[in-house]
Design a protein around this motif. Sequence first.
Motif, PDB file in Angstrom:
ATOM      1  N   CYS A   1       0.964  -1.239  -0.016  1.00  6.80           N
ATOM      2  CA  CYS A   1       0.049   0.032   0.172  1.00  6.80           C
ATOM      3  C   CYS A   1       0.660   1.148  -0.095  1.00  6.80           C
ATOM      4  O   CYS A   1       1.885   1.313   0.747  1.00  6.80           O
ATOM      5  CB  CYS A   1      -0.996   0.115   1.100  1.00  6.80           C
ATOM      6  SG  CYS A   1      -2.174  -1.256   1.187  1.00  6.80           S
TER       7      CYS A   1
ATOM      8  N   ASP B   1      -0.942   4.469   0.183  1.00 10.54           N
ATOM      9  CA  ASP B   1      -1.761   5.452   1.221  1.00 10.54           C
ATOM     10  C   ASP B   1      -2.819   4.647   1.970  1.00 10.54           C
ATOM     11  O   ASP B   1      -3.754   4.208   1.283  1.00 10.54           O
ATOM     12  CB  ASP B   1      -2.335   6.215   0.401  1.00 10.54           C
ATOM     13  CG  ASP B   1      -2.883   7.346   0.902  1.00 10.54           C
ATOM     14  OD1 ASP B   1      -2.577   7.743   2.158  1.00 10.54           O
ATOM     15  OD2 ASP B   1      -3.679   8.072   0.402  1.00 10.54           O
ATOM     16  N   PRO B   2      -2.630   4.413   3.131  1.00  7.49           N
ATOM     17  CA  PRO B   2      -1.322   4.741   3.855  1.00  7.49           C
ATOM     18  C   PRO B   2      -0.404   3.635   3.510  1.00  7.49           C
ATOM     19  O   PRO B   2      -0.458   2.437   3.157  1.00  7.49           O
ATOM     20  CB  PRO B   2      -1.899   4.352   5.319  1.00  7.49           C
ATOM     21  CG  PRO B   2      -3.159   3.422   5.406  1.00  7.49           C
ATOM     22  CD  PRO B   2      -3.613   3.583   3.997  1.00  7.49           C
ATOM     23  N   ARG B   3       0.848   4.347   3.556  1.00 12.54           N
ATOM     24  CA  ARG B   3       2.245   3.563   3.341  1.00 12.54           C
ATOM     25  C   ARG B   3       2.515   2.624   4.231  1.00 12.54           C
ATOM     26  O   ARG B   3       2.591   2.908   5.395  1.00 12.54           O
ATOM     27  CB  ARG B   3       3.144   4.484   3.020  1.00 12.54           C
ATOM     28  CG  ARG B   3       4.307   3.937   2.371  1.00 12.54           C
ATOM     29  CD  ARG B   3       5.441   5.044   2.073  1.00 12.54           C
ATOM     30  NE  ARG B   3       6.556   4.583   1.195  1.00 12.54           N
ATOM     31  CZ  ARG B   3       6.568   4.403  -0.020  1.00 12.54           C
ATOM     32  NH1 ARG B   3       5.461   4.845  -0.775  1.00 12.54           N
ATOM     33  NH2 ARG B   3       7.636   3.833  -0.587  1.00 12.54           N
ATOM     34  N   HIS B   4       2.699   1.313   3.753  1.00 15.09           N
ATOM     35  CA  HIS B   4       3.157   0.222   4.648  1.00 15.09           C
ATOM     36  C   HIS B   4       4.722   0.425   4.636  1.00 15.09           C
ATOM     37  O   HIS B   4       5.553   0.643   3.498  1.00 15.09           O
ATOM     38  CB  HIS B   4       3.160  -1.120   3.665  1.00 15.09           C
ATOM     39  CG  HIS B   4       1.888  -1.711   4.040  1.00 15.09           C
ATOM     40  ND1 HIS B   4       1.345  -2.489   2.893  1.00 15.09           N
ATOM     41  CD2 HIS B   4       0.740  -1.686   4.815  1.00 15.09           C
ATOM     42  CE1 HIS B   4       0.025  -2.931   3.213  1.00 15.09           C
ATOM     43  NE2 HIS B   4      -0.286  -2.511   4.458  1.00 15.09           N
ATOM     44  N   HIS B   5       5.440   0.504   5.744  1.00 20.50           N
ATOM     45  CA  HIS B   5       6.691   0.644   5.817  1.00 20.50           C
ATOM     46  C   HIS B   5       7.425  -0.459   6.141  1.00 20.50           C
ATOM     47  O   HIS B   5       7.423  -1.164   7.242  1.00 20.50           O
ATOM     48  CB  HIS B   5       6.924   1.939   7.037  1.00 20.50           C
ATOM     49  CG  HIS B   5       6.314   3.025   6.799  1.00 20.50           C
ATOM     50  ND1 HIS B   5       7.128   4.021   5.967  1.00 20.50           N
ATOM     51  CD2 HIS B   5       5.260   3.850   7.276  1.00 20.50           C
ATOM     52  CE1 HIS B   5       6.386   5.279   6.105  1.00 20.50           C
ATOM     53  NE2 HIS B   5       5.277   5.004   6.675  1.00 20.50           N
TER      54      HIS B   5
ATOM     55  N   CYS C   1      -4.715  -2.683   3.021  1.00 19.42           N
ATOM     56  CA  CYS C   1      -4.307  -1.235   3.112  1.00 19.42           C
ATOM     57  C   CYS C   1      -4.998  -0.525   4.206  1.00 19.42           C
ATOM     58  O   CYS C   1      -6.212  -1.133   4.775  1.00 19.42           O
ATOM     59  CB  CYS C   1      -4.610  -0.520   1.854  1.00 19.42           C
ATOM     60  SG  CYS C   1      -3.677  -0.853   0.294  1.00 19.42           S
TER      61      CYS C   1
END
Length: 129
Positions: free
Chosen positions: A50, A52-56, A129
């Motif tokens: 994903c 948005d929101p971004r997977h870190h 996501c």
Amino acid sequence: MPDSVTMANYNISFSGRVENPSDNTQTWIYRITKIGEPFPQINFWILVLCADPRHHVISSTGAGTVELGICPPCFSGITNTVMWKDLNNENVNGFYSFTITGFYEPADIPVFLSAGNTLNTGLITGPSC
């Protein structure tokens, strides 16, 4: 949700996820198995995460070299990926994983596998996501 996908005589299977409450992370595990001696050989494979929101992604394991971020050989607009590259029939079999911050439910995510000059696409279970 597809727990496995076969592309170009390579099977990618979702092997599970592990929640790590002590550091608020989750590890997603996959296994690749070649079927026979595929030709052309695998170059790389990619999981799309994903944006948005971004997977870190904070860590990863597996054969080859790992690259995080934009997927140059994929479709435009894909901005968050885990790519395992420098693969071939000798080193591809085995487990691959990545660890992300937060906890996510399973969902269908895009997966790409390159063998020769062909980019194969499919869906596999991964973080929502």
